[in-house]
Design an enzyme around this catalytic site. Structure first.
Site, PDB file in Angstrom:
ATOM      1  N   ASP A   1     -48.123  -3.867   1.817  1.00 30.85           N
ATOM      2  CA  ASP A   1     -47.020  -3.722   2.765  1.00 30.85           C
ATOM      3  C   ASP A   1     -47.558  -3.215   4.106  1.00 30.85           C
ATOM      4  O   ASP A   1     -48.215  -2.171   4.155  1.00 30.85           O
ATOM      5  CB  ASP A   1     -46.004  -2.725   2.194  1.00 30.85           C
ATOM      6  CG  ASP A   1     -44.695  -2.720   2.968  1.00 30.85           C
ATOM      7  OD1 ASP A   1     -44.690  -3.130   4.141  1.00 30.85           O
ATOM      8  OD2 ASP A   1     -43.673  -2.296   2.397  1.00 30.85           O
TER       9      ASP A   1
ATOM     10  N   HIS B   1     -45.811  -2.101   6.682  1.00 31.33           N
ATOM     11  CA  HIS B   1     -44.796  -1.393   7.455  1.00 31.33           C
ATOM     12  C   HIS B   1     -45.037   0.091   7.661  1.00 31.33           C
ATOM     13  O   HIS B   1     -44.318   0.730   8.430  1.00 31.33           O
ATOM     14  CB  HIS B   1     -43.423  -1.601   6.807  1.00 31.33           C
ATOM     15  CG  HIS B   1     -42.935  -3.004   6.900  1.00 31.33           C
ATOM     16  ND1 HIS B   1     -43.243  -3.955   5.948  1.00 31.33           N
ATOM     17  CD2 HIS B   1     -42.195  -3.636   7.839  1.00 31.33           C
ATOM     18  CE1 HIS B   1     -42.695  -5.109   6.298  1.00 31.33           C
ATOM     19  NE2 HIS B   1     -42.066  -4.943   7.443  1.00 31.33           N
TER      20      HIS B   1
ATOM     21  N   CYS C   1     -44.983  -7.170  11.887  1.00 27.86           N
ATOM     22  CA  CYS C   1     -45.408  -7.175  10.483  1.00 27.86           C
ATOM     23  C   CYS C   1     -46.008  -8.515  10.040  1.00 27.86           C
ATOM     24  O   CYS C   1     -46.929  -8.542   9.226  1.00 27.86           O
ATOM     25  CB  CYS C   1     -44.264  -6.768   9.562  1.00 27.86           C
ATOM     26  SG  CYS C   1     -42.872  -7.894   9.546  1.00 27.86           S
TER      27      CYS C   1
END
Length: 466
Positions: free
Chosen positions: A352, A354, A132
């Site tokens: 984000d 993820h 990430c």
């Protein structure tokens, strides 16, 4: 996320020897001893099969977990402005709100991917669970490249309501078994997808937009793809499946841009000891007359507190995000990296990485761009921000760099009463650019002539010097 399990697969040791997050209890047999009579080659093959199965399970779990949360809309106040990359948006005004939506949807969104060619030295075909920070680093670099290559104020030509990501594109299946005739009408979903892809190719900047996205493809030949970043991380002692902190990623990005033949007029400078040495920047950017200065991306790894964020720095972080030269922050929550792009009141706006998406084959003509963009703005409280982060800026030329120095210095003066986040200094650093490697696992916070260590084991980064 838990990079230890992925790292274990690369090294051939059991992931159960490492601490695990709850979602990694999907497999419990990887540490069992081989049965008598099983050859070593069979044992290795079985271990790789289990590793690939676990990668698929982790990817699927991330897709479910973050795919669900991605669609949960954050609430934005109409009474205060949203700041993103130095631009202010008043959401009470309909046109301003649409301008914000369009601008946000135009940022390149780089997430976990699955199904890409194996990373060298291991069987990993996904970065889910460990990559990430590399992805947030890619997003920061991508924002710098958009400023470098696109005209000011560029936005993707698709209406934000028409932007579709992989979650929103249902497969179209014909149930009647009949072939489509020449006079058959287009089905609505097919028509919408063609309009969001094919018609964009007529736009003047779309070819550049597509080219920039392709540079971040999950393929060994992509200059800023996951394969290249992992390869460049080896010189810092990192490998696929390891945890990469914001400071390590800053140096990896510097090496990636230096190695790319596509960007001869762009350099990346990484601050050392929380100091931007002006002589070092000048040396990087200057070219023989009459050529102009090279454009520069400035990356500043910092640590804004001990175990937790020092609240006194929040105002300064906000001020930096209001600057036109800002290209975002590689930050996040502890062990959970996010790309910070702006803020509203006491909440930081982010992308984000993820959500795990299938790899896009960029070799295909007009490959789909939808999964490289996100239409869901998210935010979280500044108080949850991990203290370790890397702040990014971009300057087009020498005059822009001088303006950057003045604007950033003014923003940093807000934190001068406590301790400045970082500083500008005349001269050059003691460590030669290109050979500096950040130390691991410990931070040093300098106060005048005293230096004390701070435990950063639960934080995102390996080091920082203040």
């Amino acid at each position: 996320m838990n990079p230890s399990a992925a790292s274990a697969r690369c090294e051939g040791r059991s992931p159960e020897d490492e601490p695990m997050d709850d979602w990694l209890f999907l497999s419990s047999d990887s540490a069992s001893p081989p049965s008598p009579g099983v050859s070593r080659s069979q044992e290795t093959e079985d271990r790789e099969d289990r590793g690939q199965l676990k990668s698929k399970l982790i990817s699927a779990w991330n897709s479910v977990k973050y795919g669900w949360s991605l669609k949960q809309k954050s609430k934005f106040s109409k009474s205060s402005a949203v700041i993103m990359f130095g631009q202010s948006y008043e959401l009470r005004d309909h046109d301003e709100k649409e301008r914000f939506r369009r601008s946000f949807a135009s940022r390149l969104w780089l997430t976990y991917r699955r199904g890409f060619p194996q990373l060298e030295g291991c069987s990993l075909t996904t970065d889910s669970g460990w990559g990430c920070v590399l992805r947030t680093g890619q997003m920061l670099l991508a924002q710098g490249l958009l400023l470098h290559l696109m005209p000011p104020g560029w936005t993707w030509s698709v209406s934000p309501h028409a932007v579709k990501d992989d979650m929103d594109l249902p497969a179209i299946r014909r149930t009647d078994g009949a072939e489509r005739g020449p006079d058959a009408k287009e089905e609505p979903n097919e028509r919408g997808r063609k309009l969001s892809l094919g018609s964009l190719l007529d736009r003047p900047m779309e070819a550049t937009h597509r080219r920039v996205a392709s540079w971040f493809a999950d393929h060994p030949t992509a200059p800023f793809g996951i394969h290249q970043l992992v390869e460049l991380g080896k010189s810092s002692g990192k490998k696929a499946g390891d945890w990469y902190g914001p400071s390590i990623v800053a140096h990896i990005l510097r090496k990636a841009v230096a190695a790319s033949a596509d960007l001869p007029n762009l350099v990346v400078y990484v601050a050392q000891d929380c100091t931007i040495y002006l002589e070092d920047v000048k040396r990087l950017c200057e070219q023989p007359f009459p050529q102009p200065w090279k454009s520069v991306i400035i990356l500043v790894p910092v640590r804004l507190g001990g175990q937790d964020l020092n609240p006194s720095y929040i105002t300064c972080v906000k001020k930096l995000l209001t600057l036109q030269c800002s290209i975002g922050i590689i930050g996040g929550k502890p062990k959970h990296s996010l790309f910070f792009v702006g803020f509203q009141d006491d909440h930081v706006l982010y992308l984000d990485p993820h959500y795990c998406q299938p790899t896009v084959d960029i070799a295909k003509e007009n490959f789909p761009l939808e999964s490289f963009h996100c239409k869901y703005p998210r935010k979280m409280s500044f108080s949850r921000m991990d203290p370790s982060c890397t702040i990014g800026f971009y300057a087009k030329g020498q005059m822009d760099f001088e303006s950057l120095c003045a604007a950033v210095n003014e923003a940093l003066s807000i934190s001068a009463e406590t301790y400045p986040m970082f500083i500008f200094a005349e001269g050059k650093s003691q460590d030669e650019e290109g050979t500096y490697t950040p130390p691991n696992n410990i931070a040093y916070i300098q106060r005048k002539k005293e230096r004390r260590s701070v435990d950063t084991s639960s934080s995102m980064d390996e080091f920082v010097l203040l």
